[in-house]
Design an enzyme around this catalytic site. Structure first.
Site, PDB file in Angstrom:
ATOM      1  CD  GLU A 144      24.659  14.623  51.699  1.00  0.00           C
ATOM      2  OE1 GLU A 144      24.414  14.690  50.481  1.00  0.00           O
ATOM      3  OE2 GLU A 144      24.226  13.721  52.424  1.00  0.00           O
ATOM      4  CD  GLU A 316      20.522  14.963  54.862  1.00  0.00           C
ATOM      5  OE1 GLU A 316      20.382  14.079  53.997  1.00  0.00           O
ATOM      6  OE2 GLU A 316      20.878  16.123  54.588  1.00  0.00           O
TER       7      GLU A 316
HETATM    8  C1  GAL Z   1      21.289  13.664  51.081  1.00  0.00           C
HETATM    9  C2  GAL Z   1      21.135  15.171  50.981  1.00  0.00           C
HETATM   10  C3  GAL Z   1      19.696  15.596  51.151  1.00  0.00           C
HETATM   11  C4  GAL Z   1      18.792  14.733  50.330  1.00  0.00           C
HETATM   12  C5  GAL Z   1      18.996  13.297  50.725  1.00  0.00           C
HETATM   13  C6  GAL Z   1      18.087  12.343  49.991  1.00  0.00           C
HETATM   14  O1  GAL Z   1      22.439  13.221  50.449  1.00  0.00           O
HETATM   15  O2  GAL Z   1      21.909  15.830  51.938  1.00  0.00           O
HETATM   16  O3  GAL Z   1      19.561  16.939  50.775  1.00  0.00           O
HETATM   17  O4  GAL Z   1      19.067  14.924  48.979  1.00  0.00           O
HETATM   18  O5  GAL Z   1      20.308  12.942  50.427  1.00  0.00           O
HETATM   19  O6  GAL Z   1      18.318  11.036  50.408  1.00  0.00           O
END
Ligand code: GAL
Length: 651
Positions: A144, A316
């Site tokens: 990110e 994710e």
């Molecule tokens: C994303 C990040 C992850 C984790 C997640 C939690 O932004 O890539 O590592 O922190 O959020 O929601």
């Protein structure tokens, strides 16, 4: 293209004895992919030069043995503590000159040469160890970029790099820079490039040309940082390389970075985003608290399909409550499945759930996973299993070109931020308003970059707010077959942030209109639109006619009015297939204008019931109910969290 599922796993967080069982359960759930490693630098290199590969070898082997495909992340988003002892000045500095220090993540400045060398070194080591062979099925660079506001840094390293960047851009000619920026204004002229500071800590606003140049430079630093990793990985591995982007993070040009990668992916947190990123009204925050905004995820799916030039994933996916939003409700039952299918409807190859198991320690203790901290199933696991089963019936998909193209330009986003002209005026919001209006009309949309020059097959092309338009794009739009909608602010600045004076904006061949003045409007002073324009060729309606708010331009020229204010000022004007809109229309006004343009383009529209959205792939039509209650729709009553998938009869 196969549709697959995956998860994000942190073997370094768990006792080695449970890895095998975890891997087995992932496979039994129907997951094919597992992303690992992106935060594991302190375990891979415990002290400088001391490499501990064995645990990672065993973790990869365990996952691969369970028939899982591994995405290996480069760990450069989390430099270990010893790194900051070696490079005490590697941190980014915020606008006030404060250090953004150790103790969480992303504590580095993209311009710090010493840290960049460390990144090349660790990526080289990873690539040499895991590149050959077929254990790694894909790579992820860093994690990110830009998260936690980390693209722009006001460090000394950034200043040196910026000066060199400017020297390149202006052919080492300081008078060329002075002229381009208009530095004669307020005696801001420089004698030498070395005198140029970063545009922070000035008494009042810095020259917008200076700030915009710094924003472009900051974006280029991310792109070159990423490219260094990509070049190393490619020298050792044939596996595709991805990066996981975010929702509404626009500080670097994703289209440019995407050109160096094989897959775009993004991290989708529909409930987490609702308040801060979507900026939903309090009513909508309540209405969509457990489902997420009906258009925000879809917008990013379409955006990242463009960034990935067709290949994109959700790296994710929110599986339950997150820990980081102002409020963190649980999704409505069925929403995790719903979000997964929504991504597939927009052409995702893979959706990975973040994370496999909830961590009982550190910052994200309250972030749900597919498993609870005690390893029992969390509610999302069953929904993931259900999608995996459903995929056996719909294993693959083909994305078709949409009838509508909407241009998204990162450079325009920065320009609006540098000079909004009115409180809160944002290019992203303007584009989102157009996107939402199109979706409410039931349209399937392609988002395209500003470098697009071929618009063949698009019935409607939207380019709102493109404050600087490159000549190639201008020509491509002038020659496009479809209906083209420009404005407001299209072509309002040249490449150096000056108002073009030879021909006033938007300067489109064949469109006789010039913007002669602009104003921004207080939120409490919207201007009412007329019911029907005077020449009555435009859209008429018996419903309330809508308003122009926030921003409005005064026009001159002979183009025919399509929308006017109640007191007769032109708002949207057309010549042939090109329309210019001189103001920020509200939802009603925008829908009127787009309905009219679709009718002109012979593009059928279908007004969506509240909270219902539809999208087509090459062979399927999807319907989604984003409301927390059942609703009527053209495909029958849709319960909450409903997803309907139907084959399209292409004959
Ligand atoms: C994303 C990040 C992850 C984790 C997640 C939690 O932004 O890539 O590592 O922190 O959020 O929601």
């Amino acid at each position: 293209m196969q549709r697959t599922l995956g998860t994000c796993y942190y073997p370094e967080h768990w006792r080695e004895e449970i890895w095998e069982d975890d891997a087995k359960r992932m496979a039994q759930t129907g997951l094919s992919w597992v992303r690992i490693g992106e935060f594991a630098w302190s375990r891979i290199e415990t002290t400088p030069g001391q490499l501990q590969w064995e645990w990672l070898d065993r973790a990869i082997q365990t996952l691969v043995s369970a028939d899982l495909k591994v995405v290996l992340g480069t760990p450069t988003a989390t430099p270990p503590r010893w790194m900051v002892d070696r490079h005490p000045d590697m941190f980014a500095l915020d606008q006030n000159g404060q250090i953004r220090g150790f103790g969480s993540r992303r504590h580095y400045c993209f311009s710090h040469e010493g840290y960049r060398a460390e990144c090349r070194r660790i990526v080289q080591l990873l690539a040499e160890r895991y590149g050959p062979g077929d254990q790694i099925a894909a790579w992820q660079t860093d994690n990110e970029y830009g998260c936690h506001d980390t693209t722009v840094s006001y460090s000394t390293a950034a200043r040196h790099a910026f000066v060199n960047w400017l020297r390149d851009r202006y052919g080492d000619d300081i008078s060329a820079l002075n002229k381009a920026w208009g530095n004669v204004f307020w005696s801001m002229e420089y004698d030498r490039f070395e005198q140029i500071d970063l545009p922070n800590l000035t008494v009042t606003e810095a020259n917008p040309a200076h700030t915009q140049a710094f924003r472009r430079f900051s974006s280029d630093q991310v792109i070159s940082f990423n490219k260094e990793q990509v070049d190393i990985l490619r020298a050792h591995s044939d596996a595709p390389i991805a990066h996981n982007y975010m929702g509404r993070v626009t500080d670097f040009d994703h289209h440019k970075i995407g050109a160096d990668l094989d897959i775009a992916s993004w991290d989708s947190y529909p409930l987490g985003f609702l308040e801060d990123r979507v900026g939903a009204t309090p009513d909508d925050q309540r209405r969509y608290a457990r489902q997420g905004d009906p258009d925000f995820q879809a917008f990013h799916h379409d955006l990242y399909r463009a960034v990935g030039r067709g290949r994109w994933w959700v790296m994710e996916q929110q599986p339950g409550p997150v820990n980081w939003a102002p409020y963190n409700p649980a999704p409505l039952p069925g929403m995790v499945r719903f979000w997964t299918w929504e991504a597939f409807a927009h052409g995702a190859e893979t959706v990975c759930y973040f994370r496999w198991r909830q961590a009982p320690f550190a910052q994200e203790q309250l972030h749900a996973g597919l498993l609870r901290p005690d390893s029992a199933d969390a509610p999302a696991l069953e929904e993931a299993r259900q999608v995996a089963e459903e995929l056996t019936e719909a294993p693959s998909a083909a994305v078709a070109q949409a009838p509508v193209a909407l241009i998204f330009d990162y450079d325009a986003e920065w320009a609006w931020q540098v000079q909004p002209h009115g409180a809160g005026l944002s290019y992203f919001d303007l584009v989102m308003d157009h996107y939402r209006a199109l979706r409410r009309l039931g349209l399937t949309i392609d988002i395209v970059p500003p470098t697009q020059t071929d618009f063949t097959g698009y019935a409607l092309i939207l380019a709102p707010g493109l404050i600087h338009m490159a000549d190639e794009l201008r020509q491509a739009l002038e020659g496009a077959e479809g209906q083209v909608l420009l404005g407001p602010r299209s072509g309002a600045r040249d490449a150096d942030f000056n108002i073009p004076t030879t021909t006033l904006p938007p300067a489109i061949d064949g469109l006789d209109v010039r913007v002669i003045a602009v104003e921004s409007l207080r939120p409490d002073m919207p201007v009412a639109l007329a019911q029907v324009p005077e020449n009555s060729t435009g859209p008429s309606t018996s419903a309330p006619p809508g308003t122009v708010g926030k921003y409005m331009e005064m026009l001159e020229g002979t183009a025919a009015p399509v929308l006017q204010t109640a007191d007769g000022r032109p708002v949207a004007v057309s010549n042939g297939s090109t329309t210019y809109c001189a103001g920020w229309l509200d939802a009603t006004g925008l829908e009127r204008l787009l309905t009219h343009l679709c009718a002109t383009a012979a593009l059928p529209v279908q007004r969506m019931p509240d909270g219902v959205r539809t999208r087509k792939t090459a062979t399927e039509e999807f319907w989604f109910n984003h409301l927390a209650k059942p609703t009527d729709s053209p495909v029958g009553v849709l319960p909450p969290a409903a997803v309907v998938r139907r084959p399209i009869d292409n004959d």
